[in-house]
Design an enzyme around this catalytic site. Structure first.
Site, PDB file in Angstrom:
ATOM      1  N   GLU A 314       0.864  -1.178   0.000  1.00 31.50           N
ATOM      2  CA  GLU A 314       0.000   0.000   0.000  1.00 31.50           C
ATOM      3  C   GLU A 314       0.906   1.236   0.000  1.00 31.50           C
ATOM      4  OE1 GLU A 314      -3.166   0.534  -0.243  1.00 31.50           O
ATOM      5  OE2 GLU A 314      -4.247  -1.276   0.377  1.00 31.50           O
ATOM      6  N   ASN A 315       1.256   1.709  -1.199  1.00 30.42           N
ATOM      7  CA  ASN A 315       2.061   2.931  -1.273  1.00 30.42           C
ATOM      8  C   ASN A 315       1.249   4.131  -0.792  1.00 30.42           C
ATOM      9  OD1 ASN A 315       4.168   1.463  -2.380  1.00 30.42           O
ATOM     10  ND2 ASN A 315       3.484   1.818  -4.476  1.00 30.42           N
TER      11      ASN A 315
END
Length: 599
Positions: A314-315
């Site tokens: 999850e950037n």
């Protein structure tokens, strides 16, 4: 020059100003000049990607992406493109296979002595960082100086899983995300969220992924997303099922070998890695970071119950697109190295998890009564203000780095378990459910002739359904259960599912009604709640009188029910219904979940 009508001109101007304004009012950007910028090639390079040509601001369309990849593949003997399915709108879902040995078949790759890594991008098509990072990495492997990565591993890369959502592109795709300039849509063409579909298999994309997993048997599965939500310093956050899952040895391998090496590689390249972050209070992380126990409808938890090491990236949405893409590249390259370097230990972990054969399986987790520990949290300062519009408090992120101690709130306390039967039986008439079980790769035996068996079934008492569809289905919200034994004759086409198999835990999660991802709770057996036959009152009255006259015990039970239930005693409808259930005319399949257990 033809002038626009005044109202159209107003709409155009409003649209333009809203987009510009949304970008302008995002929280301040932290300065960043990571070493990973060296991964970018010069624009004169023959294999420069569209992302690099745009100065890290744009991501190519589906057609542009596949044209670039097809050209790259034509110029390399180590790459091959395979179609793994078609989207709801008919677009091919493409997968690139990378193998220095030119092993391009499922049989060759699933039996190779090298680890096989499955990388998936664009399941939420606006969150597209993985596509552009993967294109750069494939370029550097096949045309640059990183072919050595394929000496030790084989790769499967899906650049755009949700291709229809990807092509629903605009500058207004994700208002909380800093680039690319045009972004796709989270859901597919029929508005289903692919990352809620891993157990029910209603979408073309996840059905294709389930087939890839079954046929190719990957040793690591990486699903790449971008966050929503709060601001903080971390740019690349990721996680896996660390506790409260179904593959404890794999979890141990990921925490012992994989995570330390990936974290260090990211730090060395100027990135700040962190865990998955879900604030207990989105405006204030000091109240705790929540580690949810996700059910197997999600990618990484589906991988966990199938005993595949699985990572959810999850950037951080508020970091620039270029920074996120480069961090993803670093992550993927190190993931290949870490799996290759510790493959023997990984194989032992997977083998141990596949051979657990538990007598009980947890189907529901809750939060621990006290936080597990605390973490040093690299946050961003914020302040609260009162809205002049709503009169309520809202948060303003100030772009200043702070360090806090944040409680870790873990949701890994088992609160409901079910016993594991020897086998399940699904009658032939529920063929749609049988096909889904087969699509998951669960081993089963299909009966070829009628078979009489005495099995245990769950029956439903009071129940309540959701008031609106969730992912297109009417789920069961709450219910009471009981159990009964019944002798039935199963017809040819019925399925027997032994639980003593590698995917036995998944079978239990799908079959047992207490599980939130069971076929029952998803609504696939909802027709059992419909009564089709009934009895007229002019039949009921004389029949009840005859029953009471001939059965003293029935008389006693009727009087006891009236004494204990005043509402029942006053309701002619309830009384008729009670007696109807005592007769052989009553529908014996009503509220009986058609999943038989053999003990």
């Amino acid at each position: 020059m033809k002038l626009l009508p005044s109202f159209l001109l107003l709409v155009f101007c409003m649209s333009f100003s809203i987009h510009s304004f949304a970008q302008d009012i995002m929280p301040p950007i932290l300065p960043w000049d990571g070493k990973s910028k060296e991964l970018l090639v010069d624009k004169s390079n023959k294999w420069v990607t569209p992302f690099e040509l745009s100065n890290g601001l744009e991501s190519p369309t589906y057609v542009e992406t596949m044209a670039w990849i097809e050209e790259l593949t034509k110029n390399s003997g180590y790459l091959e493109i395979q179609s793994i399915g078609r989207t709801e709108q008919g677009r091919p879902i493409q997968m690139i296979i990378a193998s220095v040995d030119r092993d391009f078949t499922a049989e060759e790759l699933s039996t190779s002595k090298k680890p096989l890594i499955l990388i998936q991008a664009g399941i939420h098509a606006g969150e597209i960082d993985g596509k552009d990072a993967g294109m750069m990495l494939l370029r550097d492997i096949s045309q640059g100086d990183k072919l050595e990565l394929l000496v030790h591993a084989n790769l499967l890369f899906i650049p755009i899983l949700n291709a229809d959502g990807h092509e629903r592109r605009s500058e207004y795709g994700r208002v909380n995300q800093r680039g690319p300039k045009q972004m796709g849509w989270r859901t597919n063409a029929v508005n289903l969220n692919l990352n809620r579909d891993y157990t029910k298999l209603e979408t073309a994309g996840i059905t294709a992924i389930a087939n890839v997993i079954n046929r190719y048997d990957p040793d690591l599965y990486i699903d790449i997303h971008v966050t929503d939500g709060a601001d903080y310093q971390y740019d690349i956050t990721y996680g896996y099922v660390a506790s409260g899952g179904y593959s404890p040895q794999i979890s141990n391998w990921l925490s012992t070998y994989f995570q330390p090496e990936v974290d260090q590689a990211l730090k060395d390249q100027g990135h700040i890695p962190g865990p998955l972050l879900f604030a207990a209070n989105g405006n204030d992380f000091t109240e705790g970071n929540v580690a949810f126990s996700f059910s197997p409808r999600f990618s990484h938890t589906y991988g966990d119950i199938k005993h595949i090491p699985s990572i959810l990236i999850e950037n951080h949405s508020l970091k620039p697109f270029e920074q996120r893409v480069l961090g993803t590249y670093v992550f993927l390259e190190q993931a290949i190295k870490s799996v290759s370097g510790h493959f023997a230990e990984l194989q032992e972990a997977v083998k141990a998890d596949k051979n657990q054969n538990p007598e009980e399986i947890t189907v529901k987790f809750a939060f621990r009564e006290t936080p597990a520990d605390s973490m040093e949290f690299l946050g961003i300062a914020s302040r609260k203000e009162i809205s002049a519009i709503t009169g309520r408090e809202y948060v303003i992120w100030e772009g200043k780095e702070i360090t806090q101690q944040v409680p870790s709130i873990l949701m890994d306390r088992p609160v409901e378990k079910v016993s594991v039967p020897k086998a399940y039986y699904i009658p032939a008439e529920w063929s749609s459910v049988i096909k889904k079980i087969q699509a998951h790769g669960i081993e089963m035996e299909i009966l070829t002739e009628p078979k009489e068996l005495t099995l245990e079934f769950s029956t439903v008492g009071d129940f309540k359904m959701v008031t609106q569809p969730y992912e297109g289905l009417m789920r069961i919200q709450s219910f009471d259960l009981d159990k009964m034994e019944r002798t039935i004759t199963l017809q040819p086409g019925s399925a027997k599912i032994n639980t003593n198999q590698a995917l036995g835990e998944l079978a239990v999660i799908l079959m047992e009604p207490e599980s939130v991802d069971s076929f029952f709770q998803w609504g696939y057996f909802n027709t059992i709640f419909t009564q089709t036959e009934y009895m007229e009152t002019y039949i009921m009255e004389p029949l009840i009188a005859k029953m009471l006259a001939e059965d003293a015990d029935l008389n006693k039970r009727f009087e006891a029910e009236k004494l204990s239930n005043a509402e029942f005693a006053k309701s002619s409808r309830a009384i008729y219904s009670w007696f109807y259930k005592q007769t052989p005319y009553f529908d014996q399949n009503w509220k009986v979940i058609p999943v038989g257990r053999e003990w």
